[in-house]
Design a protein around this motif. Sequence first.
Motif, PDB file in Angstrom:
ATOM      1  N   GLU A   1     -10.107  -2.869  -6.505  1.00 41.69           N
ATOM      2  CA  GLU A   1      -8.907  -2.474  -7.253  1.00 41.69           C
ATOM      3  C   GLU A   1      -7.641  -3.064  -6.614  1.00 41.69           C
ATOM      4  N   ASN A   2      -7.528  -2.971  -5.303  1.00 46.12           N
ATOM      5  CA  ASN A   2      -6.341  -3.478  -4.628  1.00 46.12           C
ATOM      6  C   ASN A   2      -6.281  -4.999  -4.686  1.00 46.12           C
ATOM      7  N   LEU A   3      -7.421  -5.665  -4.496  1.00 45.52           N
ATOM      8  CA  LEU A   3      -7.433  -7.123  -4.564  1.00 45.52           C
ATOM      9  C   LEU A   3      -7.045  -7.614  -5.960  1.00 45.52           C
ATOM     10  N   ALA A   4      -7.499  -6.922  -7.000  1.00 44.38           N
ATOM     11  CA  ALA A   4      -7.123  -7.283  -8.366  1.00 44.38           C
ATOM     12  C   ALA A   4      -5.608  -7.129  -8.557  1.00 44.38           C
ATOM     13  N   TYR A   5      -5.043  -6.048  -8.001  1.00 42.04           N
ATOM     14  CA  TYR A   5      -3.605  -5.814  -8.100  1.00 42.04           C
ATOM     15  C   TYR A   5      -2.837  -6.930  -7.386  1.00 42.04           C
ATOM     16  N   ILE A   6      -3.295  -7.320  -6.211  1.00 40.22           N
ATOM     17  CA  ILE A   6      -2.631  -8.388  -5.459  1.00 40.22           C
ATOM     18  C   ILE A   6      -2.706  -9.704  -6.220  1.00 40.22           C
ATOM     19  N   GLU A   7      -3.864 -10.032  -6.766  1.00 44.63           N
ATOM     20  CA  GLU A   7      -4.013 -11.270  -7.535  1.00 44.63           C
ATOM     21  C   GLU A   7      -3.094 -11.270  -8.753  1.00 44.63           C
ATOM     22  N   LYS A   8      -2.992 -10.136  -9.438  1.00 39.67           N
ATOM     23  CA  LYS A   8      -2.099 -10.012 -10.592  1.00 39.67           C
ATOM     24  C   LYS A   8      -0.649 -10.222 -10.149  1.00 39.67           C
ATOM     25  N   SER A   9      -0.278  -9.612  -9.026  1.00 46.30           N
ATOM     26  CA  SER A   9       1.086  -9.745  -8.522  1.00 46.30           C
ATOM     27  C   SER A   9       1.402 -11.181  -8.150  1.00 46.30           C
ATOM     28  N   VAL A  10       0.462 -11.875  -7.541  1.00 48.66           N
ATOM     29  CA  VAL A  10       0.671 -13.282  -7.172  1.00 48.66           C
ATOM     30  C   VAL A  10       0.839 -14.128  -8.422  1.00 48.66           C
ATOM     31  N   ARG A  11       0.028 -13.877  -9.447  1.00 47.60           N
ATOM     32  CA  ARG A  11       0.172 -14.627 -10.707  1.00 47.60           C
ATOM     33  C   ARG A  11       1.554 -14.404 -11.314  1.00 47.60           C
ATOM     34  N   GLU A  12       2.022 -13.153 -11.291  1.00 44.40           N
ATOM     35  CA  GLU A  12       3.344 -12.848 -11.839  1.00 44.40           C
ATOM     36  C   GLU A  12       4.448 -13.542 -11.043  1.00 44.40           C
ATOM     37  N   LEU A  13       4.328 -13.538  -9.716  1.00 40.67           N
ATOM     38  CA  LEU A  13       5.326 -14.218  -8.888  1.00 40.67           C
ATOM     39  C   LEU A  13       5.352 -15.707  -9.168  1.00 40.67           C
ATOM     40  N   ARG A  14       4.180 -16.313  -9.311  1.00 31.84           N
ATOM     41  CA  ARG A  14       4.095 -17.754  -9.590  1.00 31.84           C
ATOM     42  C   ARG A  14       4.630 -18.079 -10.977  1.00 31.84           C
ATOM     43  N   ALA A  15       4.576 -17.099 -11.870  1.00 30.11           N
ATOM     44  CA  ALA A  15       5.101 -17.296 -13.224  1.00 30.11           C
ATOM     45  C   ALA A  15       6.598 -17.001 -13.285  1.00 30.11           C
ATOM     46  N   GLY A  16       7.216 -16.746 -12.149  1.00 24.92           N
ATOM     47  CA  GLY A  16       8.655 -16.506 -12.116  1.00 24.92           C
ATOM     48  C   GLY A  16       9.066 -15.099 -12.486  1.00 24.92           C
ATOM     49  N   LYS A  17       8.172 -14.160 -12.471  1.00 29.15           N
ATOM     50  CA  LYS A  17       8.491 -12.790 -12.861  1.00 29.15           C
ATOM     51  C   LYS A  17       8.858 -11.893 -11.682  1.00 29.15           C
ATOM     52  N   GLY A  18       8.983 -12.473 -10.478  1.00 27.77           N
ATOM     53  CA  GLY A  18       9.278 -11.666  -9.304  1.00 27.77           C
ATOM     54  C   GLY A  18      10.771 -11.627  -9.014  1.00 27.77           C
ATOM     55  N   HIS A  19      11.166 -10.759  -8.124  1.00 31.95           N
ATOM     56  CA  HIS A  19      12.549 -10.631  -7.700  1.00 31.95           C
ATOM     57  C   HIS A  19      12.604 -10.749  -6.183  1.00 31.95           C
ATOM     58  N   ALA A  20      13.578 -11.512  -5.675  1.00 33.76           N
ATOM     59  CA  ALA A  20      13.761 -11.641  -4.229  1.00 33.76           C
ATOM     60  C   ALA A  20      14.622 -10.487  -3.741  1.00 33.76           C
ATOM     61  N   HIS A  21      14.226  -9.913  -2.652  1.00 31.97           N
ATOM     62  CA  HIS A  21      14.972  -8.816  -2.041  1.00 31.97           C
ATOM     63  C   HIS A  21      15.243  -9.173  -0.589  1.00 31.97           C
ATOM     64  N   GLU A  22      16.342  -8.655  -0.057  1.00 24.54           N
ATOM     65  CA  GLU A  22      16.604  -8.849   1.349  1.00 24.54           C
ATOM     66  C   GLU A  22      15.684  -7.945   2.152  1.00 24.54           C
ATOM     67  N   LEU A  23      15.367  -8.399   3.337  1.00 26.92           N
ATOM     68  CA  LEU A  23      14.524  -7.607   4.229  1.00 26.92           C
ATOM     69  C   LEU A  23      15.316  -6.435   4.738  1.00 26.92           C
ATOM     70  N   ILE A  24      14.752  -5.269   4.617  1.00 23.88           N
ATOM     71  CA  ILE A  24      15.408  -4.058   5.113  1.00 23.88           C
ATOM     72  C   ILE A  24      14.632  -3.644   6.369  1.00 23.88           C
ATOM     73  N   GLU A  25      15.318  -3.686   7.503  1.00 19.85           N
ATOM     74  CA  GLU A  25      14.661  -3.309   8.752  1.00 19.85           C
ATOM     75  C   GLU A  25      15.014  -1.864   9.079  1.00 19.85           C
ATOM     76  N   VAL A  26      14.019  -1.122   9.495  1.00 23.59           N
ATOM     77  CA  VAL A  26      14.225   0.279   9.858  1.00 23.59           C
ATOM     78  C   VAL A  26      14.119   0.368  11.376  1.00 23.59           C
ATOM     79  N   GLU A  27      15.131   0.970  11.972  1.00 28.72           N
ATOM     80  CA  GLU A  27      15.108   1.121  13.423  1.00 28.72           C
ATOM     81  C   GLU A  27      14.172   2.249  13.818  1.00 28.72           C
ATOM     82  N   ASP A  28      13.545   2.063  14.956  1.00 34.62           N
ATOM     83  CA  ASP A  28      12.666   3.119  15.489  1.00 34.62           C
ATOM     84  C   ASP A  28      13.500   4.338  15.819  1.00 34.62           C
ATOM     85  N   GLU A  29      12.961   5.495  15.546  1.00 32.81           N
ATOM     86  CA  GLU A  29      13.683   6.732  15.845  1.00 32.81           C
ATOM     87  C   GLU A  29      13.400   7.200  17.236  1.00 32.81           C
TER      88      GLU A  29
END
Length: 89
Positions: A61-89
């Motif tokens: 199930e997870n591998l199918a989801y990842i493959e679907k997500s990769v296909r969508e990204l390659r088709a230009g359907k993804g969005h770029a986000h900045e990396l959000i770093e969380v500091e250790d508490e």
Amino acid sequence: MAQATITARVDESDKIRFDSFCSNVGLNTSAAINLFVKAVLRENRIPFDIAYNPDPFFSDENLAYIEKSVRELRAGKGHAHELIEVEDE
């Protein structure tokens, strides 16, 4: 009853931890292994479940989801986000 010796190779750190556990419960290593042998013979099976628990990340199930997500990204359907770093508490 005649005694026999069983020799088994285990990781050194596992042996140290096992010896410590046995000592904490009032056994020595030989007595603990004898308990295991007697339980196997009494129950005619390994006295605990042995199971293969694969990493859920690699589930079909997870591998199918990842493959679907990769296909969508390659088709230009993804969005770029900045990396959000969380500091250790």
